[in-house]
Motif scaffolding. Structure first.
Motif, PDB file in Angstrom:
ATOM      1  N   GLU A 122       0.842  -1.204   0.000  1.00 40.82           N
ATOM      2  CA  GLU A 122       0.000   0.000   0.000  1.00 40.82           C
ATOM      3  C   GLU A 122       0.875   1.251   0.000  1.00 40.82           C
ATOM      4  OE1 GLU A 122      -2.788  -0.018   3.276  1.00 40.82           O
ATOM      5  OE2 GLU A 122      -3.716  -1.871   2.578  1.00 40.82           O
ATOM      6  N   GLU A 125       2.404   1.671  -3.435  1.00 43.86           N
ATOM      7  CA  GLU A 125       1.384   2.135  -4.371  1.00 43.86           C
ATOM      8  C   GLU A 125       1.065   3.610  -4.128  1.00 43.86           C
ATOM      9  OE1 GLU A 125      -3.101   0.925  -5.347  1.00 43.86           O
ATOM     10  OE2 GLU A 125      -1.745  -0.767  -5.030  1.00 43.86           O
ATOM     11  N   TYR A 126       0.972   3.985  -2.900  1.00 41.02           N
ATOM     12  CA  TYR A 126       0.691   5.357  -2.561  1.00 41.02           C
ATOM     13  C   TYR A 126       1.824   6.269  -3.054  1.00 41.02           C
ATOM     14  CZ  TYR A 126       0.004   9.533   0.218  1.00 41.02           C
ATOM     15  OH  TYR A 126      -0.149  10.839   0.618  1.00 41.02           O
ATOM     16  N   THR A 128       3.946   5.587  -5.407  1.00 38.29           N
ATOM     17  CA  THR A 128       3.991   5.541  -6.858  1.00 38.29           C
ATOM     18  C   THR A 128       2.959   6.488  -7.442  1.00 38.29           C
ATOM     19  OG1 THR A 128       4.480   3.185  -6.652  1.00 38.29           O
ATOM     20  CG2 THR A 128       4.036   4.004  -8.837  1.00 38.29           C
ATOM     21  N   GLN A 129       1.842   6.644  -6.823  1.00 40.86           N
ATOM     22  CA  GLN A 129       0.797   7.528  -7.324  1.00 40.86           C
ATOM     23  C   GLN A 129       1.164   8.994  -7.067  1.00 40.86           C
ATOM     24  OE1 GLN A 129      -2.815   6.364  -5.457  1.00 40.86           O
ATOM     25  NE2 GLN A 129      -3.040   4.551  -6.719  1.00 40.86           N
ATOM     26  N   LEU A 130       1.933   9.249  -6.047  1.00 42.74           N
ATOM     27  CA  LEU A 130       2.336  10.624  -5.760  1.00 42.74           C
ATOM     28  C   LEU A 130       3.368  11.120  -6.778  1.00 42.74           C
ATOM     29  CD1 LEU A 130       2.721  10.713  -1.908  1.00 42.74           C
ATOM     30  CD2 LEU A 130       0.942  11.759  -3.265  1.00 42.74           C
ATOM     31  N   ARG A 131       3.972  10.472  -7.416  1.00 46.65           N
ATOM     32  CA  ARG A 131       4.963  10.902  -8.363  1.00 46.65           C
ATOM     33  C   ARG A 131       4.427  11.417  -9.572  1.00 46.65           C
ATOM     34  NH1 ARG A 131       9.157   6.583 -10.202  1.00 46.65           N
ATOM     35  NH2 ARG A 131      10.533   6.689  -8.574  1.00 46.65           N
TER      36      ARG A 131
END
Length: 131
Positions: A122, A125-126, A128-131
Motif C-alpha cells: 500500500e 502504491e501510494y 507511486t501515485q504521488l509521483r
C-alpha cells in the motif's frame, strides 16, 4: 529216655542230634529269620524305589526352577520392551508438541509478514501515485 531229656529241656531233632530248643521253636525261629530276610529285602527295594523317586523329583524340581527363571526373564524382558515403548511414545509426543508450537509460531510470523507486505505494498502504491 526222651521224656527225661525233655524234662532237662533237651530235645532230639530230625537227624537225632540233641538240641536245647524244641523242634517247633526252632522251626518258628527259622520261619521268623526267613520272614525277616524277606522284610529286609522289601525294605531295601522300597529304599531303592524312594531314592529313584527322590532323584526324579529333584530333576523335575530343577527343570521347574529353570522354567520359572526363564519365565521371569521373559516377563522382565516384556516389561522392559513395554517401558521402552512408553518412553519412545512420550519422546515422540514431546516432539509433536514442540513441532506444533513451532508451526503455530511460524503461522503467526507468516500472518504478521503478510500484514507487513500488504502495508508495504500500500505504501509503495501510494508513493507511486504521488509521483
Amino acid at each position: 529216655m526222651a521224656d527225661e531229656l525233655e524234662k532237662a529241656f533237651l530235645y532230639y531233632d530230625d537227624i537225632n542230634k540233641i538240641r536245647i530248643v524244641d523242634n517247633t521253636v526252632l522251626k518258628e525261629t527259622e520261619d521268623l529269620k526267613n520272614n525277616c530276610k524277606e522284610y529286609e529285602t522289601k525294605v531295601e527295594d522300597f529304599s531303592k524305589l524312594i531314592t529313584s523317586i527322590l532323584a526324579t523329583m529333584s530333576e523335575l524340581g530343577e527343570n521347574v526352577e529353570k522354567q520359572k527363571m526363564a519365565a521371569i526373564g521373559a516377563i522382565n524382558l516384556l516389561k522392559s520392551v513395554t517401558k521402552e515403548r512408553e518412553n519412545e511414545q512420550a519422546k515422540l509426543q514431546a516432539e509433536i508438541t514442540y513441532k506444533t508450537s513451532e508451526l503455530e509460531q511460524l503461522d503467526n510470523e507468516y500472518d504478521a509478514l503478510q500484514i507487513l507486505e500488504a502495508t508495504q505494498n500500500e505504501t509503495i502504491e501510494y508513493l507511486t501515485q504521488l509521483r
